[in-house]
Design a protein around this motif. Sequence first.
Motif, PDB file in Angstrom:
ATOM      1  N   ALA A  62      -7.808  23.698   1.965  1.00  0.00           N
ATOM      2  CA  ALA A  62      -7.139  24.893   2.488  1.00  0.00           C
ATOM      3  C   ALA A  62      -6.424  25.651   1.373  1.00  0.00           C
ATOM      4  CB  ALA A  62      -6.158  24.514   3.592  1.00  0.00           C
ATOM      5  N   GLN A  63      -5.768  24.931   0.479  1.00  0.00           N
ATOM      6  CA  GLN A  63      -5.060  25.579  -0.621  1.00  0.00           C
ATOM      7  C   GLN A  63      -6.013  26.237  -1.606  1.00  0.00           C
ATOM      8  OE1 GLN A  63      -2.336  22.771  -2.383  1.00  0.00           O
ATOM      9  NE2 GLN A  63      -1.088  22.657  -0.544  1.00  0.00           N
ATOM     10  N   SER A  64      -7.251  25.799  -1.624  1.00  0.00           N
ATOM     11  CA  SER A  64      -8.261  26.405  -2.498  1.00  0.00           C
ATOM     12  C   SER A  64      -9.022  27.535  -1.808  1.00  0.00           C
ATOM     13  CB  SER A  64      -9.245  25.335  -2.980  1.00  0.00           C
ATOM     14  OG  SER A  64      -8.573  24.381  -3.772  1.00  0.00           O
ATOM     15  N   GLY A  65      -8.567  27.921  -0.623  1.00  0.00           N
ATOM     16  CA  GLY A  65      -9.150  29.074   0.068  1.00  0.00           C
ATOM     17  C   GLY A  65     -10.300  28.762   1.009  1.00  0.00           C
ATOM     18  N   TRP A  66     -10.580  27.495   1.260  1.00  0.00           N
ATOM     19  CA  TRP A  66     -11.656  27.120   2.168  1.00  0.00           C
ATOM     20  C   TRP A  66     -11.145  27.149   3.605  1.00  0.00           C
ATOM     21  CZ3 TRP A  66     -16.570  26.520   0.509  1.00  0.00           C
ATOM     22  CH2 TRP A  66     -16.750  26.417  -0.875  1.00  0.00           C
ATOM     23  N   ARG A  67     -11.996  27.571   4.514  1.00  0.00           N
ATOM     24  CA  ARG A  67     -11.639  27.676   5.938  1.00  0.00           C
ATOM     25  C   ARG A  67     -12.320  26.545   6.706  1.00  0.00           C
ATOM     26  NH1 ARG A  67     -13.413  32.846   9.151  1.00  0.00           N
ATOM     27  NH2 ARG A  67     -15.246  31.552   9.347  1.00  0.00           N
ATOM     28  N   PHE A  68     -11.508  25.765   7.418  1.00  0.00           N
ATOM     29  CA  PHE A  68     -12.023  24.633   8.182  1.00  0.00           C
ATOM     30  C   PHE A  68     -12.953  25.120   9.289  1.00  0.00           C
ATOM     31  CE2 PHE A  68     -11.648  21.681  11.789  1.00  0.00           C
ATOM     32  CZ  PHE A  68     -12.150  20.538  11.186  1.00  0.00           C
ATOM     33  N   GLN A  69     -14.103  24.437   9.438  1.00  0.00           N
ATOM     34  CA  GLN A  69     -15.082  24.800  10.466  1.00  0.00           C
ATOM     35  C   GLN A  69     -15.259  23.701  11.516  1.00  0.00           C
ATOM     36  OE1 GLN A  69     -16.665  27.829  10.685  1.00  0.00           O
ATOM     37  NE2 GLN A  69     -15.300  28.402   9.009  1.00  0.00           N
ATOM     38  N   HIS A  70     -15.587  22.484  11.070  1.00  0.00           N
ATOM     39  CA  HIS A  70     -15.926  21.413  12.006  1.00  0.00           C
ATOM     40  C   HIS A  70     -15.472  20.059  11.489  1.00  0.00           C
ATOM     41  CE1 HIS A  70     -18.717  24.190  13.973  1.00  0.00           C
ATOM     42  NE2 HIS A  70     -19.215  24.450  12.790  1.00  0.00           N
ATOM     43  N   ARG A  71     -15.222  19.169  12.437  1.00  0.00           N
ATOM     44  CA  ARG A  71     -14.994  17.751  12.137  1.00  0.00           C
ATOM     45  C   ARG A  71     -15.865  16.955  13.096  1.00  0.00           C
ATOM     46  NH1 ARG A  71     -12.320  13.088  13.790  1.00  0.00           N
ATOM     47  NH2 ARG A  71     -11.344  11.888  12.111  1.00  0.00           N
ATOM     48  N   VAL A  72     -16.634  16.018  12.566  1.00  0.00           N
ATOM     49  CA  VAL A  72     -17.484  15.167  13.390  1.00  0.00           C
ATOM     50  C   VAL A  72     -17.061  13.725  13.147  1.00  0.00           C
ATOM     51  CG1 VAL A  72     -19.832  14.406  13.891  1.00  0.00           C
ATOM     52  CG2 VAL A  72     -19.411  16.787  13.197  1.00  0.00           C
ATOM     53  N   GLN A  73     -16.523  13.090  14.176  1.00  0.00           N
ATOM     54  CA  GLN A  73     -16.131  11.689  14.080  1.00  0.00           C
ATOM     55  C   GLN A  73     -17.395  10.851  14.213  1.00  0.00           C
ATOM     56  OE1 GLN A  73     -12.614  10.609  16.270  1.00  0.00           O
ATOM     57  NE2 GLN A  73     -13.478   8.605  16.762  1.00  0.00           N
ATOM     58  N   LEU A  74     -17.612   9.951  13.269  1.00  0.00           N
ATOM     59  CA  LEU A  74     -18.845   9.169  13.238  1.00  0.00           C
ATOM     60  C   LEU A  74     -18.704   7.765  13.812  1.00  0.00           C
ATOM     61  CD1 LEU A  74     -20.033  10.257   9.685  1.00  0.00           C
ATOM     62  CD2 LEU A  74     -20.783  11.155  11.893  1.00  0.00           C
TER      63      LEU A  74
END
Length: 128
Positions: free
Chosen positions: A69-81
């Motif tokens: 997030a601090q590097s400018g990336w936007r969270f999209q998805h989390r998949v619990q495996l």
Amino acid sequence: MNAHAIRALLTLVALMIASAECRGVDSPFICPLSAKVTETSKDGKGWQAQGIANVSFVAAEGQFKSALAQSGWRFQHRVQLTKMNTRALYNWSRGGRTVTLMLWRIDVGKTGFSWGVSEMSKTNAKEK
């Protein structure tokens, strides 16, 4: 130089030191303090980097989320495996690129990680 500027400079220096474990890796974000890259690949056929974070799974998850997030990336998805929440995949996007991060619990206080960067297709980039 005021106190705020000095603090910002010290934070920047600390982040540069913290990312020393990732030197030589074309990292899309500043690595968390606990992360040490142990393997890299530039052939485009697998993970770009792999390593170990000497913290719990939950702590590693928080540290990587913050770093991206601090590097400018936007969270999209989390998949619990796994049912036990000890392995998960995460997708982040920025400027037509996607970072896929996988975290898995190795032991108490030790978490494995892998990441790779890919270009989004034009169709997917328009949807974001």
